[in-house]
Design a protein around this motif. Structure first.
Motif, PDB file in Angstrom:
ATOM      1  N   SER A 201      40.256  42.907  40.498  1.00 33.18           N
ATOM      2  CA  SER A 201      39.128  41.925  40.043  1.00 33.18           C
ATOM      3  C   SER A 201      38.212  41.302  41.054  1.00 33.18           C
ATOM      4  N   THR A 202      36.968  41.234  40.946  1.00 34.22           N
ATOM      5  CA  THR A 202      36.310  40.340  41.989  1.00 34.22           C
ATOM      6  C   THR A 202      35.966  38.811  41.362  1.00 34.22           C
ATOM      7  N   VAL A 203      36.092  38.605  40.250  1.00 33.79           N
ATOM      8  CA  VAL A 203      35.662  37.441  39.539  1.00 33.79           C
ATOM      9  C   VAL A 203      37.120  36.493  39.280  1.00 33.79           C
TER      10      VAL A 203
ATOM     11  N   TYR B 129      39.781  33.443  34.686  1.00 34.68           N
ATOM     12  CA  TYR B 129      40.124  35.149  34.308  1.00 34.68           C
ATOM     13  C   TYR B 129      41.600  35.111  33.454  1.00 34.68           C
TER      14      TYR B 129
ATOM     15  N   VAL C 163      37.710  46.605  36.847  1.00 40.09           N
ATOM     16  CA  VAL C 163      36.868  45.860  38.009  1.00 40.09           C
ATOM     17  C   VAL C 163      35.658  45.076  37.297  1.00 40.09           C
TER      18      VAL C 163
ATOM     19  N   CYS D 243      32.409  43.329  38.045  1.00 37.32           N
ATOM     20  CA  CYS D 243      31.454  43.039  39.439  1.00 37.32           C
ATOM     21  C   CYS D 243      30.161  42.832  39.033  1.00 37.32           C
ATOM     22  N   LYS D 244      29.817  42.927  37.543  1.00 37.86           N
ATOM     23  CA  LYS D 244      28.537  42.755  37.099  1.00 37.86           C
ATOM     24  C   LYS D 244      28.362  41.095  36.909  1.00 37.86           C
TER      25      LYS D 244
ATOM     26  N   GLU E 213      28.638  37.758  34.913  1.00 43.66           N
ATOM     27  CA  GLU E 213      30.154  37.329  34.551  1.00 43.66           C
ATOM     28  C   GLU E 213      29.873  36.554  33.237  1.00 43.66           C
TER      29      GLU E 213
ATOM     30  N   SER F 164      32.196  45.945  33.036  1.00 47.19           N
ATOM     31  CA  SER F 164      32.706  46.529  34.145  1.00 47.19           C
ATOM     32  C   SER F 164      31.877  47.238  35.015  1.00 47.19           C
ATOM     33  N   CYS F 165      32.203  47.321  36.239  1.00 43.77           N
ATOM     34  CA  CYS F 165      31.525  48.278  36.970  1.00 43.77           C
ATOM     35  C   CYS F 165      32.464  49.477  37.335  1.00 43.77           C
ATOM     36  N   SER F 166      33.657  49.652  37.002  1.00 43.78           N
ATOM     37  CA  SER F 166      34.420  50.703  37.251  1.00 43.78           C
ATOM     38  C   SER F 166      34.577  51.402  35.851  1.00 43.78           C
TER      39      SER F 166
END
Length: 311
Positions: A7-9, A94, A167, A169-170, A172, A188-190
């Motif tokens: 995850s990017t957040v 998270y 993942v 990344c959109k 939040e 989600s962007c996955s």
């Protein structure tokens, strides 16, 4: 974020229950009152059943388990929602979000399963009253409760494990007042294909298993009630079953209204408010009517008369 979470957040923002600032304080006071009332009602019910020896029956054992599950489910969601009413930044980390998702899934699945177990208990009480104490022994009741929580554990673990692979990344901002499955998947962007398959499979199994158990139980119950000659026995049987049927209808009806609404923002906000409203009514109704129907514990075989209890 740790690489294992993919995850990017590190945190999310909760959209909250409603955006209008002038309604924040009234809603805070309203839901604070609802939460305090339901918490005290559940604690009172658990304490009453524990201290009253004449309530040490399977019906009230399951009711105390339902009260405990409701208390935990409400505690998972409501305190954070109340805090968000009085803070400017409605953030949640998270880890907190995934924990809240897991606990909510665990308790909500357990509640649906507990309602099915309570329907089976009513079936045995009415259709096999003479063997009730043997069929619904303490060991059997304990195993049923353990199985209910195992259903919740398996479902919550599967949903949360799959969510940890998503993942984010959109944007939040979670368009909800707590971390729920579908609002999280929207960020989600996955690929969310596996998540949706898991949700479909587990939801179908849990809902069908519970509803089919409830329907099968009540088909047999209604058939037995129609054979009861005693007016008193028939009245008591209908009384104790009507409260459970209403509770099941409100529980699944409110959940369907929440999750089967169109995806527009306005309908979702209406669903949030109405879901909480129906959720409150459901537990007030079931607690009150199960207390009112305590007389069923004293139902005697002769009151059920005729074919239904003569076998």
């Amino acid at each position: 974020m740790a690489a294992g979470n993919h995850s990017t957040v590190t945190e999310f923002l909760l959209a909250g229950l409603i955006e209008k600032q002038e309604l924040q304080l009234p809603l805070f006071l309203f839901f604070l009152g609802v939460h305090v009332f339901t918490a005290l009602a559940n604690l009172g019910m658990i304490t009453l059943i524990g201290l009253s020896s004449h309530l040490h029956t399977p019906m009230y054992y399951f009711l105390s388990s339902l009260s405990f599950t409701d208390l935990c489910c409400s505690t998972v969601i409501t305190p954070k929602m109340l805090v968000n009413f009085v803070t400017e930044k409605n953030s949640i980390s998270y880890l907190e979000c995934m924990t809240q998702l897991y606990l909510f899934a665990f308790f909500i699945i357990s509640e649906g399963s507990m309602l099915a177990v309570m329907a089976y208990d009513r079936y045995v009480a009415i259709c096999n009253l003479l063997l009730y104490n043997v069929t619904m022994s303490y060991q059997v009741c304990s195993w049923l409760v353990v199985e209910v929580y195992m259903m919740g554990f398996i479902g919550a673990t599967a949903h949360t494990f799959c969510m940890l692979k998503v993942v984010f990344c959109k944007a939040e901002i979670i368009n909800h007042y707590f971390c729920d499955l579908f609002p999280l998947l929207e960020l989600s962007c996955s690929s969310t294909y596996i998540n949706k398959v898991v949700i479909l499979c587990f939801s179908t199994f849990n809902i069908l298993a519970s509803i089919l158990t409830i329907l099968a139980s009540y088909v047999s119950i209604i058939a037995s009630i129609l054979l009861i000659c005693s007016t008193v026995g028939r009245s008591k049987a209908f009384s104790t079953c009507s409260s459970h049927i209403s509770a099941v209808t409100i529980f699944y009806g409110s959940a369907a209204f929440m999750y089967l609404q169109p995806s527009s923002v306005s309908s979702l906000n209406q669903g949030k408010v109405l879901y909480h409203y129906f959720y409150f009514i459901f537990y007030y109704y079931i607690l009150y009517h199960y207390c009112a129907n305590a007389e069923f514990a004293d139902l005697q075989p002769e009151e059920l008369g005729c074919q239904s209890c003569s076998k």
